[in-house]
Design a protein around this motif. Structure first.
Motif, PDB file in Angstrom:
ATOM      1  N   GLU A   1       0.827  -1.207   0.000  1.00  0.00           N
ATOM      2  CA  GLU A   1       0.000   0.000   0.000  1.00  0.00           C
ATOM      3  C   GLU A   1       0.862   1.258   0.000  1.00  0.00           C
ATOM      4  O   GLU A   1       0.528   2.247  -0.667  1.00  0.00           O
ATOM      5  N   ARG A   2       1.996   1.193   0.692  1.00  0.00           N
ATOM      6  CA  ARG A   2       2.876   2.376   0.750  1.00  0.00           C
ATOM      7  C   ARG A   2       3.478   2.686  -0.616  1.00  0.00           C
ATOM      8  O   ARG A   2       3.538   3.855  -1.025  1.00  0.00           O
TER       9      ARG A   2
ATOM     10  N   TRP B   1       2.254   1.889  -3.487  1.00  0.00           N
ATOM     11  CA  TRP B   1       1.170   2.352  -4.374  1.00  0.00           C
ATOM     12  C   TRP B   1       0.883   3.824  -4.114  1.00  0.00           C
ATOM     13  O   TRP B   1       0.643   4.592  -5.055  1.00  0.00           O
ATOM     14  N   GLN B   2       0.903   4.237  -2.860  1.00  0.00           N
ATOM     15  CA  GLN B   2       0.677   5.644  -2.544  1.00  0.00           C
ATOM     16  C   GLN B   2       1.772   6.531  -3.133  1.00  0.00           C
ATOM     17  O   GLN B   2       1.509   7.646  -3.583  1.00  0.00           O
TER      18      GLN B   2
ATOM     19  N   TYR C   1       3.927   5.591  -5.766  1.00  0.00           N
ATOM     20  CA  TYR C   1       4.075   5.380  -7.217  1.00  0.00           C
ATOM     21  C   TYR C   1       2.787   4.759  -7.755  1.00  0.00           C
ATOM     22  O   TYR C   1       2.734   3.577  -8.087  1.00  0.00           O
ATOM     23  N   SER C   2       1.766   5.569  -7.823  1.00  0.00           N
ATOM     24  CA  SER C   2       0.427   5.052  -8.131  1.00  0.00           C
ATOM     25  C   SER C   2       0.329   4.403  -9.501  1.00  0.00           C
ATOM     26  O   SER C   2      -0.525   3.549  -9.721  1.00  0.00           O
ATOM     27  N   GLN C   3       1.191   4.781 -10.443  1.00  0.00           N
ATOM     28  CA  GLN C   3       1.107   4.238 -11.796  1.00  0.00           C
ATOM     29  C   GLN C   3       2.136   3.145 -12.079  1.00  0.00           C
ATOM     30  O   GLN C   3       2.046   2.473 -13.110  1.00  0.00           O
TER      31      GLN C   3
ATOM     32  N   ALA D   1       3.801   1.038  -9.331  1.00  0.00           N
ATOM     33  CA  ALA D   1       4.102   0.102  -8.252  1.00  0.00           C
ATOM     34  C   ALA D   1       3.868  -1.329  -8.731  1.00  0.00           C
ATOM     35  O   ALA D   1       2.927  -1.611  -9.469  1.00  0.00           O
TER      36      ALA D   1
ATOM     37  N   THR E   1       0.522  -1.248 -11.203  1.00  0.00           N
ATOM     38  CA  THR E   1      -0.724  -0.621 -10.772  1.00  0.00           C
ATOM     39  C   THR E   1      -1.326   0.299 -11.829  1.00  0.00           C
ATOM     40  O   THR E   1      -2.548   0.505 -11.848  1.00  0.00           O
ATOM     41  N   GLY E   2      -0.504   0.844 -12.715  1.00  0.00           N
ATOM     42  CA  GLY E   2      -1.038   1.719 -13.752  1.00  0.00           C
ATOM     43  C   GLY E   2      -1.903   1.002 -14.761  1.00  0.00           C
ATOM     44  O   GLY E   2      -2.667   1.632 -15.497  1.00  0.00           O
TER      45      GLY E   2
ATOM     46  N   LYS F   1      -7.959   0.042  -8.958  1.00  0.00           N
ATOM     47  CA  LYS F   1      -7.627  -0.292  -7.573  1.00  0.00           C
ATOM     48  C   LYS F   1      -8.401  -1.518  -7.088  1.00  0.00           C
ATOM     49  O   LYS F   1      -7.887  -2.324  -6.314  1.00  0.00           O
TER      50      LYS F   1
END
Length: 829
Positions: free
Chosen positions: A721-722, A724-725, A727-729, A731, A797-798, A802
């Motif tokens: 989760e960290r 992703w927060q 490097y939202s695209q 991770a 994740t990009g 979610k």
């Protein structure tokens, strides 16, 4: 057929296709030496060699030898091979260039400004001129065959470009390969392997004649395949061979599980049409009558289908991080997610569960008729090097049949003169081509791995078959890697740099300990647990930090990246990073200061998370325990073997607190639907003198295993989760999708897998009904449920919403790999 038109510095090339279509390609000339790839060559090597079309098409085996390096393969060479259907030779050359240890390159001479003009004989002079300004420049020359050498000499005129025959080149630089060269030359004396010996017109004439005498069909043109895929008339997928020809009738499937449709059954070599296991193929769905017309005795019956299903189930491999461990060093498996990292179940939904009489129509469990198919095109070949043995009674002149160790691959026809030297060896062969008029593919001998049934030979065979390495020796780390890292010296052990320590959180005053299998040396993780005295607790997971020693892009980093993971066998292992790091300077050994990446939680009295801290740290491990010692402390025992008495009191309370916290956290995760399926782990008992396996025994299950495992899951989840927060695209997470319902139907019970909680409930009901009567059956059912699961996978994740990040098996919204960076590269990312 093509025509060139010059436009400034560009070249416009028009190609005429087989169907009289016209395609236009614009080639832009390039004058930047940095884009040429030549900087990858080794300038302290005695030579830079440029093979021509003649020598590569005839003697590709020579250039595959690991000692022949510093090669330049021109684009025009690859194009010539491509035009003569020598795509495998072309792929072999690209693979050599991709191997960083070979220091070889593919040079774009057809677009590079100074070589794009038609002056092939003088190209080597250009290389010499551009590299001569550098000190200690190696000798540069072209390599050709004996037959083509006079042609090169006539073309050169007064320029006298340096040209060597392959024989001269080997005699001067690699004399130990001369005998091998002679054997190849003699075995291929009557074969048209040299594509320059026939004109394009002669080649086309031969190809047409071959089609007329073939049982196979020509593949569809590219534009017809594209149109068929768009219209739905054709289907693309990965071919999975269940039985190859030399086991009986050829049977394969093309999966359509992702589309929710029955898989396509491909029966017979004619319908497989010169494809091998793993090829990405294009298939046309056909009627059963068409299958019978091609294979009157090989049409699939329900007995055939059931047999194929049984074979597929037996060949299904469970991939997990906890496969094997030796008597002196066990592999530590701390991720419960390993229970769900299974290889895809190979069997097809379309061909499973058939038990009726053979005369009845073939149907799936859903009542759908079996779908048959024929391969009409290949999008991507899977012609990897394969391990094989020579079939001694099947030869003609210097032609022999190599039978692959992987029974899903076809027999490969090779040419070799001195067959007595390899008749009892495991050998590596590569497929070169599969002519339309040939029952078997043609290939070539690459190298011998050694005598059959010798331990080192079979280990090498495992490495090659699983595409890990060419041999055990190739897994040794280079001198460049060793120079980058601090050496291990017992007399002068490594110590943290004070400047680096000042940049990290210093946790050396805390009681930190590791719990691993007995004999472990590559210790990735350590734990801490303390009562803060205000109704709160501090839990810490501390992970070794190899990234300090492996700067991004360094030789050691690139080598670790290419390996991906440490490879564990029953009596040995092949490290992802050098031993000086994995067992010493990175490993969180007891009584030493080490760099780490830590996650520290503040928990309330019910073990709910109040706060969390992530960061780089420096720690001092109080003691490295093995599981049995930690379990004994948890059970309240004293006088524990190999555990100093003064440390028993120091470590007992933190372990008890850790157990209380993890029990509570694990129970909350189970309430959300986390699965606890069965997976059998074993350990090998190895004779310390002979290194032969004496026994295989089940690994004892202890509560401390689950406690440590839960702490690692918690760390992986919070880190996921960290990142992703942050490097939202981009991770990298681990995603475990919902299982396929059809696979659970085959278990023979009514099982609801619509959610993880529903699946847990279904398995609990079965356990309540028959668990007391037959606990072994319940264990088997849970193990089979693991096989029925979908395979966990890495995702960026990009590319996903979610809502799709979830991990079905662990009942977590976020999950990644973080806790094993010494043995798994993904954990360092």
């Amino acid at each position: 057929m093509s025509a060139d038109i010059r436009r400034g510095q560009d070249t416009i090339v028009y190609y005429r296709s087989k169907k009289n279509g016209l395609s236009k390609v614009v080639r832009e000339s390039n004058s930047r030496l940095a884009d040429s790839g030549l900087q990858l060559l080794q300038h302290n090597f005695p030579y830079i060699a440029i093979p021509d079309v003649s020598v590569t098409s005839r003697y590709i085996e020579v250039f595959e030898h690991f000692k022949i390096n510093n090669l330049v393969f021109c684009h025009t060479l690859l194009s010539a091979l491509d035009l003569r259907d020598r795509t495998r030779t072309k792929a072999n050359l690209r693979r050599i260039a991709a191997d960083h240890q070979r220091h070889s390159v593919v040079f774009p001479n057809d677009v590079f400004k100074d070589t794009v003009i038609e002056r092939m004989p003088g190209e080597s002079l250009w290389y010499q001129a551009h590299l001569s300004c550098q000190p200690n420049i190696p000798r540069i020359f072209l390599i050709t065959t004996d037959e083509r050498y006079p042609d090169w000499q006539r073309l050169s005129g007064s320029h006298q470009p340096p040209v060597l025959t392959l024989h001269s080149f080997l005699r001067e630089y690699h004399p130990n390969l001369i005998t091998y060269y002679f054997s190849l030359r003699d075995s291929a004396a009557n074969l048209a392997l040299d594509i320059t010996l026939a004109s394009p017109a002669e080649f086309a004439k031969r190809k047409v004649g071959a089609k007329a005498n073939s049982n196979y069909q020509e593949y569809l043109p590219k534009h017809e395949i594209e149109h068929g895929l768009v219209s739905g008339a054709l289907v693309q997928g990965v071919l999975k061979v269940l039985e190859s020809k030399h086991m009986g009738h050829s049977k394969a499937i093309v999966s359509r599980e992702a589309q929710g449709k029955p898989d396509i059954l491909v029966i017979g070599s004619a319908n497989r049409n010169r494809t091998v296991n793993g090829d990405i193929v294009v298939v046309r769905i056909i009627e059963k009558l068409e299958v019978e017309a091609l294979l009157p005795r090989a049409t699939a019956t329900k007995a055939d289908v059931s047999a194929v299903t049984a074979i597929a189930e037996l060949e299904t491999t469970v991939y997990s991080d906890g496969l094997e461990a030796s008597s002196t060093e066990e592999l530590d498996v701390k991720d419960a997610e390993d229970e769900f990292d299974v290889g895809e179940v190979v069997e097809s939904a379309a061909i499973a569960g058939i038990t009726s009489k053979d005369q009845e129509p073939l149907t799936t469990q859903k009542g759908e008729e079996i779908v048959y198919g024929r391969v009409v095109g290949v999008t991507q070949r899977s012609w990897r090097p394969v391990v094989a043995t020579i079939k001694p009674d099947a030869f003609k002149a210097s032609t022999y049949m190599a039978v692959p160790l992987d029974r899903k691959f076809p027999i490969i026809r090779i040419h070799y003169v001195n067959i007595d030297a390899i008749i009892n060896d495991r050998i590596v062969v590569a497929i070169d081509e599969w002519p339309i008029d040939s029952q078997y593919p043609n290939g070539h001998f690459v190298r011998s791995l050694g005598p059959i049934n010798e331990l080192d030979t079979e280990i090498n065979a495992i490495l090659v078959e699983h595409n890990i390495a060419v041999s055990q020796s190739s897994l040794n780390f280079s001198e460049k890697c060793h120079r980058e890292i601090p050496a291990y010296d017992p007399g002068h052990p490594w110590a943290p740099d004070p400047n680096e320590v000042s940049l990290r959180r210093d946790l050396r005053s805390k009681i930190i300990f590791s719990i691993d299998p007995k004999g472990s040396k590559d210790i990735d993780d350590a734990l801490s647990m303390v009562d803060l005295g205000n109704g709160q607790y501090e839990l810490g997971v501390h992970i070794a930090d190899p990234t300090y020693f492996l700067p991004l892009g360094s030789y050691t980093d690139l080598e670790a990246r290419s390996r991906g993971t440490t490879i564990y066998l029953s009596d040995r292992r092949f490290n992802m990073i050098p031993t000086a790091l994995s067992e010493h300077n990175c490993s969180l050994r007891g009584g030493t200061d080490r760099y780490a990446v830590s996650v520290m939680w503040t928990l309330d009295h019910d073990f709910n998370v109040v706060d969390v801290w992530f960061g780089r740290s420096v720690i001092h491990s109080t003691f490295e325990m093995y599981y049995e010692q930690a379990q004994a402390l948890l059970d309240g025992k004293s006088g524990i073997n190999n555990l100093p008495t003064e440390l028993e009191a120091t470590l007992r309370e933190p372990i008890r607190l850790l157990a209380r916290a993890m029990r509570s956290i694990r129970e909350r995760r189970r309430d959300k639907g986390a699965l606890e399926l069965e997976s059998s782990e074993v350990r090998f008992q190895v004779d310390p003198e002979t290194q032969w396996i004496q026994d295989i025994v089940p690994k004892q299950s202890l509560e401390i295993h689950k406690i440590v495992e839960e702490a690692m899951i918690m760390a992986n989840s919070y880190v996921a989760e960290r990142i992703w927060q942050a490097y939202s695209q981009s991770a990298v997470l681990r995603h475990h999708p919902h299982p396929n319902l059809e696979r659970f139907r085959r278990l023979g019970f009514t099982i609801d897998c619509s959610s993880n909680k529903a699946l847990n409930k279904s398995l609990s009901v079965i356990n309540e009904q028959i668990g007391d009567k037959d606990p072994d059956f319940v264990f088997l059912l849970k193990s089979m449920s693991t096989l029925a699961m979908s395979e966990a996978q890495y995702i960026a994740t990009g590319d996903y919403a979610k809502e799709q990040f979830h991990h079905y098996g662990l009942a977590l919204e976020f999950y990644t790999h973080f806790t094993s960076p010494i043995r798994r590269y993904s954990d360092m990312m």
